[in-house]
Design an enzyme around this catalytic site. Sequence first.
Site, PDB file in Angstrom:
ATOM      1  N   SER A   1       0.880  -1.233  -0.178  1.00  0.00           N
ATOM      2  CA  SER A   1       0.072  -0.008  -0.073  1.00  0.00           C
ATOM      3  C   SER A   1       1.002   1.371  -0.014  1.00  0.00           C
ATOM      4  CB  SER A   1      -0.930  -0.127   1.213  1.00  0.00           C
ATOM      5  OG  SER A   1      -0.380   0.239   2.393  1.00  0.00           O
TER       6      SER A   1
ATOM      7  N   LYS B   1       0.324   4.817   6.683  1.00  0.00           N
ATOM      8  CA  LYS B   1      -0.494   5.484   5.709  1.00  0.00           C
ATOM      9  C   LYS B   1       0.038   6.867   5.710  1.00  0.00           C
ATOM     10  CE  LYS B   1      -3.243   1.962   4.736  1.00  0.00           C
ATOM     11  NZ  LYS B   1      -3.179   1.353   3.350  1.00  0.00           N
TER      12      LYS B   1
END
Length: 218
Positions: free
Chosen positions: A36, A91
């Site tokens: 990711s 993230k």
Amino acid sequence: MKARIWESMKSFGSILVFVWVFTHGVAQATVVPTESMTPTILVGDHFFLDKVAFPANYPEAIQKYLPVRTIHRGDIVALWSPENPNIRLVKRVIGLPGETLEIRHRDVYIDGNRLDEPYAVHTDPQEFERRDNFGPVTIPADDFFMMGDNRDNSNDSRFWGFAKRDSLIGKPLFVYWSYEDAPYSQEMTLTQWIEHSASVATHFLTRTRWFRTGTVLR
């Protein structure tokens, strides 16, 4: 003889206490098992997580008395998953409290202005509505909008919503070891963990990305 044993036990106990305090409150070794955050963070990157001034790492009774880290747009942070509080995510902070965020055809807009994102990558030529178009939404106080750099392969705020400030647990510092690995689940069975560990031990020299050692994550 007993005195020497006692001194050794105290010394060993002190080391254990120091290691526990350091890894739980200062810095913790962390690994990313998914794609990711590619290409900023690769699958198999092992790095230290700076946990100072993130109250979520400490007992709830003292959290309100602790200093809180200022979070900036573009910061890479680790957080507990809103979907599974036992899973740690990494993230990038895209939207800040009070801002209005919208995604139009993969471009991110903050308060109507297009955001320049040199770190973001797209590999899928197809456009999907929920992934590539979003909002507009206004981010609540003490919440953040998080996204992975690998926009076409990231489970992030587009799917599970805002990240609460008290779910943030640290900032990645630098890579201390990187191993060329395939994506894997954080929730391995014992058998899967043994097989994965054996594979790493077997291929340690040939699959270690030596050039990644010391890479600062930002």
